[in-house]
Design a protein around this motif. Structure first.
Motif, mmCIF file in Angstrom:
data_model
loop_
_atom_site.group_PDB
_atom_site.id
_atom_site.type_symbol
_atom_site.label_atom_id
_atom_site.label_comp_id
_atom_site.label_asym_id
_atom_site.label_seq_id
_atom_site.Cartn_x
_atom_site.Cartn_y
_atom_site.Cartn_z
ATOM 1 N N GLY A 1 -1.427 10.530 2.121
ATOM 2 C CA GLY A 1 -0.917 10.399 0.757
ATOM 3 C C GLY A 1 0.528 10.810 0.601
ATOM 4 N N THR B 1 3.130 8.005 0.995
ATOM 5 C CA THR B 1 3.212 6.904 0.039
ATOM 6 C C THR B 1 4.178 7.268 -1.078
ATOM 7 N N PHE C 1 -4.585 1.644 -1.740
ATOM 8 C CA PHE C 1 -4.491 2.879 -0.966
ATOM 9 C C PHE C 1 -5.872 3.447 -0.670
ATOM 10 N N ARG D 1 1.658 2.090 -3.280
ATOM 11 C CA ARG D 1 0.415 2.216 -4.044
ATOM 12 C C ARG D 1 0.234 1.070 -5.046
ATOM 13 N N GLU E 1 -7.909 -1.438 -5.235
ATOM 14 C CA GLU E 1 -7.171 -0.170 -5.153
ATOM 15 C C GLU E 1 -6.751 -0.003 -3.696
ATOM 16 N N THR F 1 0.825 -1.210 0.000
ATOM 17 C CA THR F 1 0.000 0.000 0.000
ATOM 18 C C THR F 1 0.856 1.254 0.000
#
Length: 520
Positions: free
Chosen positions: A221, A224, A179, A168, A177, A165
C-alpha cells in the motif's frame, strides 16, 4: 552540452552535471532511448491541466527495458541529484498526462517493459510488467483461450493495469477495486535495491501472486500513490468468465431522483445481488461520449436547462442513467434479475433497459462492454464536448469520495453544479458506488486553446477542492497541479508521516518529488 541545448534543467543541477548524467543514461540504455531534444520530447509536453505546459517540461525522457536498467537509472539520478518521474503507459489524461511535478525532472518511461510474464489458468493470476496495456492483456487472453474477464478503467485500451492500480484506479466488473485485486509487487527502491513484497521475498516461492500479506508489515500500500519506489512487476487477479452475463440500465427522468435511487439500489449492492460497481451517470456525461455540445448549443458558458432537456428527449437519455450487470449461471442470473426487476418496478420511477432491446445502441453498448472488460475508447468523446474543432483539449478529473447514501448525492451535485456554473462550465458527472463508498467523478472540461477559459478552469478546480473539503468531501486522486492542495485537506499528521517515510526510503528525494504532495 550547454544549458541552451537542453529544453529544461532540474532545479539545482548545472548543465555540465546534467550532461554527465545524460551521457551515463546513454551508456546504460543506448542513445536512442535517451530523449533530450525539443523534437523528440514534443509528444511528452502537452498536458490537459489548466497550466502553462512549459512550467511542467521534463529535461529528458529515458526509456528502460529491464529491471537492471531501472536500477542503473536510479543510481545515476542519485549520483547527480537528478529527480525522476516514472510513467508506464503514460496517458493519464484527466490526472496530469506525462506532466512532471517539477520542471526539469527526468521522465522514466517504462512502456517498453511490456512483458506478460505469466498467467495461471487454474488460479486466475497474472504477473505483468508496467508497460503492458489492457489491450495487450485482453488480446493475450483471447489468443490463448483463457476464460477470464479483465477489469479496466475507461477509456481502457491504451491504459495499463500496473499504472492504474498504482494510482488506485477502479473498473466496472466485480473485480473493479483494482488494488484489492493486486497481489505482490517488485519495486526498485531509491537506493537501487529490488524489493519483492509479500511472499515474493522468499526464494522459490510459488505463492507470490496468491497470498497478499507475507510476513510482518504489509508494504504494498505504501507504494501506491506515492514516490517511495518504482514498481517493475505486479501480480493481479483475473475474474473467471461467467457462464452468463446480463448488463442492464435504468433510466430516470428527474435530477432529484438520484437521492432515491442510490438508497434504493444500495441493499442490492451490499448483498452482492448486484456484484459490480453501480454507475449513475448524468445526462451530459453520457451525451459527451456520443455527441459534441455544438449539436444543440454553441453559446458561451454552461449549457442552459432547456437545452439539456432537449438533449435528453432527442438522444434518449435520462437525467440519470444507471448501469450495472449480473454475472453467474443462468439460474443465479434469473433469480437476481427477478429481484432487481421487483425493486425497480415497485419503486415506480425508473425504466429498465436490457441488451436484448438496446444492444448495439449508444451509450448502452459502451457501458455493457465496459462491465465485461471489453476494450473501448469511447469516453475520449468527453474531450470534444466543449470544443469539437480539434483544438483545446482541457480536462481535469475531480473525484471526491463519500458514503453511498442518497442524501450525499443531492448535496454534492448541487455544490458541484453551482461552482462549475459560476465559472461557465457544465456539470459532467457520474457516481460510482462500490460496496459502501461512492466515487463522485466530475470531468471539468474546458478549452485549453483559450487562455481566459484556462484561467477560469484553474480557479474553478481550486474552489471545488476548497469547498468540498469544507464539507468533509476529499478527493482520492488529482492531477499534478493540485497535489499539494489536496494533500493539505488530509491533515498535517498524514503529511508528516509521508515525509518521514520519504526521508527514510529516498533521502535525496529523487523519486517523483512532490507526488501526492510528498517531499523531503
Amino acid at each position: 552540452m550547454s544549458d541552451q541545448e537542453f529544453v529544461a534543467l532540474p532545479e539545482g543541477v548545472t548543465a555540465e552535471n546534467f550532461a554527465k548524467a545524460v551521457a551515463e543514461f546513454q551508456a546504460v540504455l543506448g542513445a536512442e532511448n535517451v530523449l533530450t531534444t525539443e523534437e523528440r520530447l514534443q509528444p511528452y509536453f502537452k498536458t490537459m491541466m489548466p497550466v502553462d505546459d512549459n512550467d511542467y517540461r521534463m529535461s529528458a525522457v529515458v526509456q528502460a527495458t529491464t529491471v537492471e536498467q531501472v536500477q542503473a537509472v536510479v543510481k545515476i539520478c542519485n549520483e547527480y541529484n537528478v529527480p525522476v518521474w516514472t510513467v508506464s503507459t503514460g496517458r493519464n489524461f484527466g490526472y496530469g498526462t506525462y506532466g512532471v511535478s517539477k520542471r526539469g525532472t527526468v521522465v522514466l518511461d517504462l512502456k517498453h517493459m511490456n512483458k506478460i510474464i505469466s498467467v495461471d489458468r487454474d488460479l486466475g493470476t497474472a504477473l505483468l510488467e508496467p508497460g503492458v496495456t489492457y489491450q495487450q492483456l485482453f488480446d493475450y487472453l483471447q489468443e490463448n483461450d483463457l476464460p477470464f474477464y479483465l477489469s479496466c478503467p475507461a477509456p481502457s485500451a491504451i491504459a495499463g493495469p500496473v499504472g492504474n492500480t498504482m494510482d488506485r484506479g477502479v473498473g466496472y466488473t466485480p473485480y473493479g477495486e483494482h488494488f484489492m485485486m493486486q497481489c505482490g509487487m517488485e519495486v526498485v527502491l531509491a537506493n537501487g535495491e529490488v524489493l519483492r513484497t509479500g511472499m515474493g521475498g522468499v526464494e522459490g516461492s510459488t505463492s507470490w501472486q496468491v497470498f497478499k500479506w507475507g510476513y510482518g508489515p504489509y508494504l504494498d500500500g505504501i507504494f501506491t500513490q506515492s514516490n517511495y519506489g518504482i514498481c517493475t512487476k505486479m501480480g493481479i487477479w483475473l475474474m473467471p468468465k461467467p457462464p452468463v452475463y446480463k448488463p442492464f440500465g435504468i433510466i430516470y427522468d428527474h435530477d432529484d431522483d438520484i437521492q432515491e435511487i442510490v438508497d434504493l439500489l444500495r441493499p442490492l449492492r451490499l448483498s452482492n445481488t448486484i456484484p459490480n460497481a453501480i454507475v449513475y451517470a448524468n445526462t451530459m456525461y453520457e451525451a459527451a461520449g456520443i455527441i459534441s455540445r455544438t449539436k444543440y448549443y454553441d453559446g458561451d458558458g454552461f449549457t442552459p436547462p432547456e437545452v439539456l432537456q432537449e438533449i435528453r428527449e432527442k438522444e434518449g437519455l435520462g437525467a440519470w442513467n444507471v448501469y450495472a450487470a449480473l454475472y453467474g449461471t443462468q439460474e443465479q442470473v434469473d433469480v437476481n434479475w427477478n429481484i432487481v426487476k421487483s425493486v425497480v418496478e415497485k419503486h415506480g420511477k425508473g425504466r429498465l433497459i436490457t441488451e436484448e432491446e438496446h444492444g448495439g445502441t449508444q451509450p448502452f453498448q459502451y457501458r455493457a462492454d465496459l462491465m465485461r472488460g471489453y476494450m473501448t475508447m469511447q469516453e475520449f468523446g468527453l474531450y470534444r464536448w466543449r470544443n469539437d474543432r480539434g483544438q483545446g483539449g482541457g480536462s481535469m478529473w475531480f473525484a471526491p469520495v463519500t458514503v453511498a447514501k442518497g442524501s450525499e448525492t443531492i448535496d454534492q451535485t448541487k455544490l458541484a453544479t453551482e461552482i462549475l456554473n459560476k465559472y461557465g462550465f457544465d456539470y459532467v458527472g457520474e457516481y460510482i458506488v462500490g460496496m459502501r463508498d461512492m466515487h463522485h467523478i466530475i470531468d471539468v472540461l474546458y478549452d485549453k486553446s483559450s487562455e481566459e477559459e484556462t484561467k477560469r478552469a484553474y480557479d474553478c478546480f481550486k474552489e471545488l477542492i476548497e469547498k468540498f473539503a469544507e464539507k468533509g468531501y476529499a478527493v482520492y486522486r488529482v492531477n499534478n497541479a493540485f497535489m499539494d492542495q489536496v494533500a493539505d485537506t488530509y491533515g498535517e499528521a498524514q503529511r508528516n508521516i509521508n515525509r518521514t517515510l520519504k526521508r527514510a526510503l529516498d533521502p535525496k528525494g529523487i523519486l517523483a518529488p512532490g507526488k501526492s504532495g510528498i517531499d523531503i
